[in-house]
Enzyme design. Sequence first.
Site, mmCIF file in Angstrom:
data_model
loop_
_atom_site.group_PDB
_atom_site.id
_atom_site.type_symbol
_atom_site.label_atom_id
_atom_site.label_comp_id
_atom_site.label_asym_id
_atom_site.label_seq_id
_atom_site.Cartn_x
_atom_site.Cartn_y
_atom_site.Cartn_z
ATOM 1 N N GLU A 1 0.811 -1.197 0.000
ATOM 2 C CA GLU A 1 0.000 0.000 0.000
ATOM 3 C C GLU A 1 0.855 1.261 0.000
ATOM 4 O O GLU A 1 1.866 1.347 0.679
ATOM 5 C CB GLU A 1 -0.852 -0.029 1.261
ATOM 6 C CG GLU A 1 -1.763 1.153 1.368
ATOM 7 C CD GLU A 1 -2.864 0.899 2.369
ATOM 8 O OE1 GLU A 1 -3.404 -0.213 2.386
ATOM 9 O OE2 GLU A 1 -3.172 1.813 3.120
ATOM 10 N N CYS B 1 3.683 8.349 1.014
ATOM 11 C CA CYS B 1 4.071 7.477 2.113
ATOM 12 C C CYS B 1 4.273 6.072 1.540
ATOM 13 O O CYS B 1 3.340 5.467 1.017
ATOM 14 C CB CYS B 1 2.944 7.507 3.147
ATOM 15 S SG CYS B 1 3.212 6.434 4.540
ATOM 16 N N CYS C 1 5.684 -6.628 9.014
ATOM 17 C CA CYS C 1 6.830 -6.155 9.792
ATOM 18 C C CYS C 1 7.105 -7.147 10.905
ATOM 19 O O CYS C 1 6.180 -7.682 11.508
ATOM 20 C CB CYS C 1 6.557 -4.774 10.389
ATOM 21 S SG CYS C 1 7.997 -4.114 11.276
ATOM 22 N N CYS D 1 5.412 -3.844 17.179
ATOM 23 C CA CYS D 1 5.023 -2.769 18.099
ATOM 24 C C CYS D 1 3.559 -2.971 18.477
ATOM 25 O O CYS D 1 2.737 -3.340 17.630
ATOM 26 C CB CYS D 1 5.231 -1.400 17.464
ATOM 27 S SG CYS D 1 6.950 -1.105 17.015
ATOM 28 N N CYS E 1 0.484 -1.209 16.442
ATOM 29 C CA CYS E 1 0.615 -1.066 14.987
ATOM 30 C C CYS E 1 -0.052 -2.244 14.275
ATOM 31 O O CYS E 1 0.279 -3.400 14.550
ATOM 32 C CB CYS E 1 2.092 -0.998 14.607
ATOM 33 S SG CYS E 1 2.385 -1.035 12.833
ATOM 34 N N GLY F 1 6.326 -1.797 7.245
ATOM 35 C CA GLY F 1 7.673 -2.339 7.332
ATOM 36 C C GLY F 1 8.672 -1.452 8.043
ATOM 37 O O GLY F 1 8.459 -0.253 8.234
ATOM 38 N N GLU F 2 9.782 -2.066 8.448
ATOM 39 C CA GLU F 2 10.889 -1.334 9.081
ATOM 40 C C GLU F 2 11.983 -1.178 8.027
ATOM 41 O O GLU F 2 12.687 -2.150 7.703
ATOM 42 C CB GLU F 2 11.379 -2.114 10.305
ATOM 43 C CG GLU F 2 12.678 -1.593 10.898
ATOM 44 C CD GLU F 2 12.724 -0.083 11.101
ATOM 45 O OE1 GLU F 2 11.852 0.475 11.781
ATOM 46 O OE2 GLU F 2 13.657 0.557 10.560
ATOM 47 N N SER G 1 11.810 6.673 8.257
ATOM 48 C CA SER G 1 11.298 6.549 9.623
ATOM 49 C C SER G 1 11.675 5.180 10.167
ATOM 50 O O SER G 1 11.437 4.160 9.527
ATOM 51 C CB SER G 1 9.772 6.710 9.595
ATOM 52 O OG SER G 1 9.221 6.394 10.854
ATOM 53 N N SER H 1 10.792 6.738 15.639
ATOM 54 C CA SER H 1 9.512 6.428 16.276
ATOM 55 C C SER H 1 9.784 6.139 17.749
ATOM 56 O O SER H 1 10.151 5.035 18.108
ATOM 57 C CB SER H 1 8.890 5.199 15.598
ATOM 58 O OG SER H 1 8.486 5.545 14.294
ATOM 59 N N LEU H 2 9.599 7.148 18.576
ATOM 60 C CA LEU H 2 9.997 7.023 19.988
ATOM 61 C C LEU H 2 8.848 6.480 20.850
ATOM 62 O O LEU H 2 8.986 5.467 21.518
ATOM 63 C CB LEU H 2 10.489 8.391 20.483
ATOM 64 C CG LEU H 2 11.228 8.398 21.814
ATOM 65 C CD1 LEU H 2 12.467 7.523 21.794
ATOM 66 C CD2 LEU H 2 11.622 9.831 22.190
ATOM 67 N N HIS H 3 7.742 7.184 20.877
ATOM 68 C CA HIS H 3 6.487 6.724 21.503
ATOM 69 C C HIS H 3 6.499 6.574 23.018
ATOM 70 O O HIS H 3 5.458 6.245 23.600
ATOM 71 C CB HIS H 3 6.008 5.386 20.912
ATOM 72 C CG HIS H 3 5.984 5.347 19.431
ATOM 73 N ND1 HIS H 3 5.341 6.293 18.663
ATOM 74 C CD2 HIS H 3 6.526 4.468 18.545
ATOM 75 C CE1 HIS H 3 5.486 6.000 17.384
ATOM 76 N NE2 HIS H 3 6.205 4.912 17.282
ATOM 77 N N ASN I 1 -4.364 5.623 15.808
ATOM 78 C CA ASN I 1 -5.435 5.254 14.868
ATOM 79 C C ASN I 1 -5.952 3.880 15.237
ATOM 80 O O ASN I 1 -5.237 2.893 15.096
ATOM 81 C CB ASN I 1 -4.893 5.197 13.433
ATOM 82 C CG ASN I 1 -4.662 6.561 12.878
ATOM 83 O OD1 ASN I 1 -5.530 7.431 12.946
ATOM 84 N ND2 ASN I 1 -3.473 6.789 12.346
ATOM 85 N N CYS J 1 -2.180 6.211 9.203
ATOM 86 C CA CYS J 1 -1.009 5.483 9.707
ATOM 87 C C CYS J 1 -1.407 4.234 10.441
ATOM 88 O O CYS J 1 -2.332 4.250 11.236
ATOM 89 C CB CYS J 1 -0.301 6.319 10.762
ATOM 90 S SG CYS J 1 0.809 7.460 10.096
HETATM 91 N N1 SAH Z 1 8.721 0.885 10.887
HETATM 92 C C1 SAH Z 1 8.943 2.283 10.796
HETATM 93 C C2 SAH Z 1 8.143 2.962 9.694
HETATM 94 C C3 SAH Z 1 6.727 2.518 9.491
HETATM 95 S S1 SAH Z 1 5.589 2.888 10.791
HETATM 96 C C4 SAH Z 1 8.682 2.947 12.119
HETATM 97 O O1 SAH Z 1 8.157 2.307 13.028
HETATM 98 O O2 SAH Z 1 9.050 4.112 12.236
HETATM 99 C C5 SAH Z 1 5.320 4.631 10.502
HETATM 100 C C6 SAH Z 1 4.758 5.382 11.706
HETATM 101 O O3 SAH Z 1 3.374 5.044 11.946
HETATM 102 C C7 SAH Z 1 5.502 5.047 12.986
HETATM 103 O O4 SAH Z 1 5.851 6.212 13.694
HETATM 104 C C8 SAH Z 1 4.476 4.237 13.728
HETATM 105 O O5 SAH Z 1 4.724 4.281 15.075
HETATM 106 C C9 SAH Z 1 3.186 4.883 13.324
HETATM 107 N N2 SAH Z 1 2.015 4.042 13.627
HETATM 108 C C10 SAH Z 1 1.918 2.721 13.487
HETATM 109 N N3 SAH Z 1 0.697 2.280 13.876
HETATM 110 C C11 SAH Z 1 0.008 3.362 14.279
HETATM 111 C C12 SAH Z 1 -1.315 3.564 14.776
HETATM 112 N N4 SAH Z 1 -2.161 2.547 14.917
HETATM 113 N N5 SAH Z 1 -1.691 4.806 15.068
HETATM 114 C C13 SAH Z 1 -0.826 5.851 14.902
HETATM 115 N N6 SAH Z 1 0.407 5.731 14.443
HETATM 116 C C14 SAH Z 1 0.845 4.493 14.130
HETATM 117 FE FE1 SF4 Z 2 7.026 -2.311 12.349
HETATM 118 FE FE2 SF4 Z 2 7.029 0.371 12.432
HETATM 119 FE FE3 SF4 Z 2 4.752 -1.049 12.865
HETATM 120 FE FE4 SF4 Z 2 6.717 -1.087 14.676
HETATM 121 S S1 SF4 Z 2 5.498 0.711 14.048
HETATM 122 S S2 SF4 Z 2 5.556 -2.875 13.940
HETATM 123 S S3 SF4 Z 2 8.515 -1.023 13.396
HETATM 124 S S4 SF4 Z 2 5.905 -0.929 10.966
#
Ligand code: SAH
Ligand code: SF4
Length: 399
Positions: free
Chosen positions: A110, A123, A130, A134, A137, A184-185, A216, A238-240, A316, A359
């Site tokens: 996508e 994007c 992945c 996380c 996600c 993906g990462e 990212s 992506s710190l969170h 989301n 996202c």
């Molecule tokens: N794997 C990489 C890039 C893809 S994820 C990474 O983790 O950075 C891209 C961004 O979307 C990341 O910052 C991730 O934390 C965020 N993301 C993933 N799932 C989400 C969700 N359900 N709601 C909001 N942001 C989300």
């Molecule tokens: Fe993979 Fe990024 Fe999703 Fe974490 S947030 S599972 S690294 S795609």
Amino acid sequence: MPPAGGIDLLATGDHHVETAQPNLLGMTRAQLEALFTDLGEKKFRAAQVLKWIHARGVRDIDSMTDLSKVLREKLKAHAVLDVPEVSYDATASDGTRKWLMKMPGGSSVETVFIPEANRGTLCVSSQIGCALDCSFCSTGKQGFNRDLSAAEIISQLWVAAKALEGTSERRERRITNVVFMGMGEPLLNFEPVMAAIDLMMEDNAYGISKRRVTLSTSGVVPAIRAMGGYTDCSLALSLHAPNDALRDEIVPLNKKYGISETLAACQDYLAGLSDKRSLTIEYTLINQVNDEPQHASELAKVLTGVPCKINLIPFNPFPNSGYERPSNNRCHRFRDVLLQAGYNVTIRKTRGDDIDAACGQLVGQVQDKTRRHERYIKAVQIGSTAAEIASARGRVGRA
Ligand code: SAH
Ligand code: SF4
């Protein structure tokens, strides 16, 4: 830049499924130059081919009319030009557009285009699924299928540019920015991602500025440290979470590379660039998990001395995630603590709601090779609490 190893480099990634010939679509300028040198041709042919494929959007070698017929035949004997099939193309009421591209093996990838007043951001995805799991996600929940090749990554830009900008060389550039924030990462698929970034910035291809291509990552430290030898694109982390205990829970990779080590690697990468650039910090706000004002104060402390801008992403939701999106009030309260501490901070707007383009909602059904999805669904079906689900997923993540 990637080593100019020529077509050998492509042996594992960008080969055509049936013929094992390299796919011109994913080849960098250096790789094309090596190919033409191997064929006894001049290097400048590489720039011509790049322009045909990426700037003019042609899909077959015979259309490259400034290459002689003999040379085109020679090229066809040694390489293919494979472009993906678009299986879905939808535009949301806010202009956000989404494509699904069918990849060999049956999975879809996508790609989302987000138009704004002064820029257009694409994007892109780097893997199918992945492996990093996380907790918030939906891609992570679907498990991992496989890496994308450089051709498959750049094909997302190829398809979007063709659809949005037409094929004339003087086309209006609607895609001004690219972010690796799809599935993906990217740093776990290093070489193909670096090759695709090279093409994004290459003048004969897409010519996007290095400041406007953003990788990212959830923090693969050795790869962040290696990046400087390959590219000078922008970086988002992506710190969170503001501390290791909480980040260990929601970004399992943190158990391997903790926050201070990860931030140090990002700062070193940026310090090695020839211009001054700040790190983008992504922080997904999850209701009552990481969105308390004290988390914001802690974050402000952790980021002291790190040149950065902070991007807050309200979670989301997706089915059975076990998490909720915080209220606007909670998001604003969190942001205000950071603003008061002097940070540049924005709350990301949700875009493309009516086509599920937000996202973490990238739903291109992944055929999971990790069995994580199966176990996760089972946990949900037997009515587990969010904590039990998280622990079931954690176990699978370590398997
Ligand atoms: N794997 C990489 C890039 C893809 S994820 C990474 O983790 O950075 C891209 C961004 O979307 C990341 O910052 C991730 O934390 C965020 N993301 C993933 N799932 C989400 C969700 N359900 N709601 C909001 N942001 C989300
Ligand atoms: Fe993979 Fe990024 Fe999703 Fe974490 S947030 S599972 S690294 S795609």
